[in-house]
Design a protein around this motif. Structure first.
Motif, PDB file in Angstrom:
ATOM      1  N   ASP A  49       0.522  -1.687  -0.414  1.00  0.00           N
ATOM      2  CA  ASP A  49      -0.549  -0.126  -0.088  1.00  0.00           C
ATOM      3  C   ASP A  49       1.139   1.298   0.007  1.00  0.00           C
ATOM      4  O   ASP A  49       0.050   2.025  -0.567  1.00  0.00           O
ATOM      5  CB  ASP A  49      -0.831  -0.041   1.481  1.00  0.00           C
ATOM      6  CG  ASP A  49      -2.398  -1.118   1.122  1.00  0.00           C
ATOM      7  OD1 ASP A  49      -2.734  -1.319  -0.472  1.00  0.00           O
ATOM      8  OD2 ASP A  49      -2.842  -1.268   2.306  1.00  0.00           O
ATOM      9  N   GLU A  51       3.590   1.298  -1.089  1.00  0.00           N
ATOM     10  CA  GLU A  51       4.071   1.864  -2.801  1.00  0.00           C
ATOM     11  C   GLU A  51       3.712   2.311  -3.140  1.00  0.00           C
ATOM     12  O   GLU A  51       3.673   3.304  -4.475  1.00  0.00           O
ATOM     13  CB  GLU A  51       4.574   0.631  -3.285  1.00  0.00           C
ATOM     14  CG  GLU A  51       5.994  -0.119  -2.518  1.00  0.00           C
ATOM     15  CD  GLU A  51       6.850  -1.592  -2.906  1.00  0.00           C
ATOM     16  OE1 GLU A  51       5.888  -2.236  -4.152  1.00  0.00           O
ATOM     17  OE2 GLU A  51       7.698  -1.445  -2.723  1.00  0.00           O
ATOM     18  N   ARG A  52       2.053   2.154  -3.766  1.00  0.00           N
ATOM     19  CA  ARG A  52       0.822   2.805  -4.031  1.00  0.00           C
ATOM     20  C   ARG A  52       0.959   4.148  -3.583  1.00  0.00           C
ATOM     21  O   ARG A  52       0.845   5.623  -4.730  1.00  0.00           O
ATOM     22  CB  ARG A  52      -0.625   2.428  -3.677  1.00  0.00           C
ATOM     23  CG  ARG A  52      -0.301   0.681  -4.315  1.00  0.00           C
ATOM     24  CD  ARG A  52      -1.596   0.176  -4.947  1.00  0.00           C
ATOM     25  NE  ARG A  52      -1.320  -0.466  -4.946  1.00  0.00           N
ATOM     26  CZ  ARG A  52      -1.416  -1.216  -6.199  1.00  0.00           C
ATOM     27  NH1 ARG A  52      -1.432  -0.613  -7.299  1.00  0.00           N
ATOM     28  NH2 ARG A  52      -1.024  -2.737  -7.055  1.00  0.00           N
ATOM     29  N   GLY A  55       3.385   6.407  -4.863  1.00  0.00           N
ATOM     30  CA  GLY A  55       3.383   6.721  -7.101  1.00  0.00           C
ATOM     31  C   GLY A  55       2.324   7.253  -6.640  1.00  0.00           C
ATOM     32  O   GLY A  55       3.124   8.219  -7.696  1.00  0.00           O
ATOM     33  N   TRP A 141      -6.762   5.419  -2.504  1.00  0.00           N
ATOM     34  CA  TRP A 141      -7.450   5.190  -3.765  1.00  0.00           C
ATOM     35  C   TRP A 141      -7.423   6.834  -3.935  1.00  0.00           C
ATOM     36  O   TRP A 141      -7.780   7.470  -4.795  1.00  0.00           O
ATOM     37  CB  TRP A 141      -8.541   5.021  -4.391  1.00  0.00           C
ATOM     38  CG  TRP A 141      -9.351   5.012  -4.245  1.00  0.00           C
ATOM     39  CD1 TRP A 141     -10.096   3.986  -3.330  1.00  0.00           C
ATOM     40  CD2 TRP A 141     -10.441   5.084  -4.997  1.00  0.00           C
ATOM     41  NE1 TRP A 141     -11.257   4.382  -2.896  1.00  0.00           N
ATOM     42  CE2 TRP A 141     -11.721   5.467  -4.185  1.00  0.00           C
ATOM     43  CE3 TRP A 141     -10.436   6.741  -5.678  1.00  0.00           C
ATOM     44  CZ2 TRP A 141     -13.023   6.416  -4.729  1.00  0.00           C
ATOM     45  CZ3 TRP A 141     -11.968   7.057  -6.096  1.00  0.00           C
ATOM     46  CH2 TRP A 141     -13.254   6.690  -5.309  1.00  0.00           C
ATOM     47  N   LEU A 171      -3.313   2.397  -9.830  1.00  0.00           N
ATOM     48  CA  LEU A 171      -3.263   3.038  -9.513  1.00  0.00           C
ATOM     49  C   LEU A 171      -1.452   2.938  -9.400  1.00  0.00           C
ATOM     50  O   LEU A 171      -1.245   2.259  -9.821  1.00  0.00           O
ATOM     51  CB  LEU A 171      -3.050   3.165  -8.187  1.00  0.00           C
ATOM     52  CG  LEU A 171      -4.668   3.669  -7.350  1.00  0.00           C
ATOM     53  CD1 LEU A 171      -4.514   3.056  -5.752  1.00  0.00           C
ATOM     54  CD2 LEU A 171      -4.873   4.601  -7.616  1.00  0.00           C
ATOM     55  N   VAL A 173       2.608   2.633  -9.298  1.00  0.00           N
ATOM     56  CA  VAL A 173       2.949   2.601  -8.271  1.00  0.00           C
ATOM     57  C   VAL A 173       4.568   3.050  -8.110  1.00  0.00           C
ATOM     58  O   VAL A 173       5.364   3.127  -8.956  1.00  0.00           O
ATOM     59  CB  VAL A 173       3.342   0.629  -7.748  1.00  0.00           C
ATOM     60  CG1 VAL A 173       3.596   0.617  -6.290  1.00  0.00           C
ATOM     61  CG2 VAL A 173       1.551   0.348  -7.928  1.00  0.00           C
TER      62      VAL A 173
END
Ligand code: 5AD
Ligand code: SF4
Length: 471
Positions: A49, A51-52, A55, A141, A171, A173
């Motif tokens: 998460d 890493e998202r 991103g 998100w 999404l 990353v």
């Protein structure tokens, strides 16, 4: 669409992308190159998460720093699994008052599993006014929208409404490692083990579309990644919510068949759903690591029932025996909880017996921690902390002896490893079974697969050398 699981609409995600562009322009207009610091607690799912979030921040124009000092945004991605993890977070959030005072434009966001618990978000609201935003895993998100609101001078935001959860594909990353990647296959958990907070904070099980997962994996391989770990709270449930005839073993076989030299891992499995087919699939594919993380939690059937685990110790052992018969080199690891409410000395002895019987390579051992809102938190728990600590020490002592013995047996063997980095004077590598090996070598070996001869061992790691080619 072949899923009954709710997807976040593409239009809503496009709006978030547009907000990222607006945030980037917001900073550019001020001539500032903004810095972000993300602090991640807990499990691999949280790492994925983060890493998202990274991103999204990258798209917003942020670059990353390793400290909260001077960061324009600090994000704490929290873990709720045990009280100790929560206390650390509260301590660190408290300390951010001072960093924010030294850098007044600093924005502070809290997210992750703790934020899915109403009593935690209420406490943040009441007692930590320097926190600008809070979002639970269901709202990850929407992070660009929350950040934009705060950067525009809006009131602090709490995006914590509960939900069964949905899936958001596409999404961005920013991966923390260029060799090893996480690949989520599903989210949430339906098991409601009586001690566990996860189903309350991560919602119901929902699987990603196989085509999306396979595309992500082939993109990762094209980018040069050498190891993919497929993630889910209970990967064996994969596909049950999809209107497709596919299970986790099928999915993994399809990924394993992708071209290139790479290895595949997965976690975590629930023993009640771990199928013989899954073991057969691992055995059939050389690039699926011969490692199985199979949490048993307790070796006593009454405790397992109280934990709502839905298997018995002998069913667990049958699975282990099946796996080992198929793969004699299978590396087994597990999670265990000591001091579940009402656990007696004799019941704890069954846990010791189970680990002596299975001889796990490594064990993750936890003292039971009551989690508000779970059934176990209401159970009578007469055992003293001192007695629980004593059980924990006995368990650790037994497991350390077993791990050291297993590691010693590697000496003289040649094992295939992936070289993944450098620690001081030595290179580090992982065996197929996930064991850490240190050896002397050149940095150019990082990112390659190699055969190493094991020369020495400790409880937790191995020492190796590159075999002499002439031999
Ligand atoms: N107390 C102690 N350990 C727990 N775990 C989950 N919930 C609790 C709790 N309330 C452990 C389990 C699980 C691992 C990720 O954390 O062993 O498998
Ligand atoms: Fe928690 Fe049990 Fe689900 Fe694992 S399977 S996340 S221990 S409820």
């Amino acid at each position: 669409m072949s899923t009954k699981t709710q997807q976040i609409p593409a239009q809503a995600l496009r709006q978030q992308h547009a907000l990222c562009a607006m945030i980037r322009e917001f900073w550019q207009a001020q001539g500032i190159a903004p810095l972000a610091f993300i602090d991640t607690y807990g499990c691999q799912q949280n790492e994925a998460d983060s890493e998202r979030i990274a991103g999204m921040l990258e798209q917003c124009g942020y670059s990353f720093t390793r400290s909260e000092e001077g960061a324009d945004i600090v994000i704490l991605n929290t873990c709720a699994i045990r009280e100790h993890a929560e206390q650390r977070v509260f301590g660190n959030v408290g300390a951010l008052v001072h960093t924010k005072r030294r850098h007044p434009r600093q924005k502070i966001f809290l997210c992750g599993c703790m934020m899915g618990q109403p009593h935690v978000s209420d406490r943040i609201r009441r007692s930590y006014p320097h926190v600008d935003g809070v979002f639970s895993t269901h709202h990850l998100w929407r992070f660009p929208e929350l950040l934009w609101h705060i950067l525009q001078g809006g009131k602090r935001v709490f995006a914590v409404e509960d939900s069964d959860g949905a899936i958001s594909e596409g999404l961005p990353v920013a991966r923390g490692n260029s060799l090893k990647a996480w690949g989520s296959v599903m989210y949430g958990c339906n098991n409601f083990c009586s001690y566990c907070i996860v189903p309350y904070v991560r919602g119901r099980e929902r699987s990603r579309e196989p085509a999306e997962i396979i595309k992500e994996c082939s993109d990762l391989l094209a980018q040069g990644f050498k190891e993919i770990t497929l993630l889910g709270q209970n990967v064996n449930s994969y596909g049950k919510d999809l209107a497709l005839d596919i299970d986790f073993a099928d999915l993994m076989a399809q990924i394993a068949a992708l071209p290139g030299e790479f290895r595949l891992r997965f976690m975590t499995s629930h023993p009640k759903d771990a199928s013989e087919k899954l073991f057969d699939t691992i055995a059939a594919h050389p690039n699926i690591c011969k490692q199985f993380h199979l949490p048993f939690q307790s070796g006593n059937d009454r405790i397992l029932r109280e934990m709502n685990r839905r298997y018995t110790a002998s069913e667990y052992l049958r699975l282990v025996d099946y796996g080992r018969a198929k793969m004699p080199d299978l590396v087994l690891t597990s999670d265990v909880i000591v001091g579940f409410p009402g656990e007696t000395e004799a019941e704890f002895d069954d846990t010791l017996k189970l680990i002596e019987r299975v001889r796990f390579d490594a064990l993750f051992t936890f003292i039971y921690s009551p989690r508000e809102g779970t059934p176990a938190a209401k159970m009578a728990d007469p055992t003293s902390r001192a007695d629980k600590n004593h059980r924990f020490d006995r368990l650790l002592e037994a497991q350390n002896r077993i791990s050291a013995e297993i590691h010693r047996a590697y000496i003289g063997k040649t094992l295939r490893v992936l070289v993944d980095g450098r620690e001081d004077a030595q290179l580090t590598a992982r065996t197929d079974g996930g064991r850490l090996v240190r050896f002397t070598g050149d940095d150019s070996l990082i990112g390659t697969f190699l055969d190493l001869r094991i020369t020495e061992s400790t409880t937790w790691s191995l020492l190796g050398e590159i075999p002499n080619r002439a031999e």
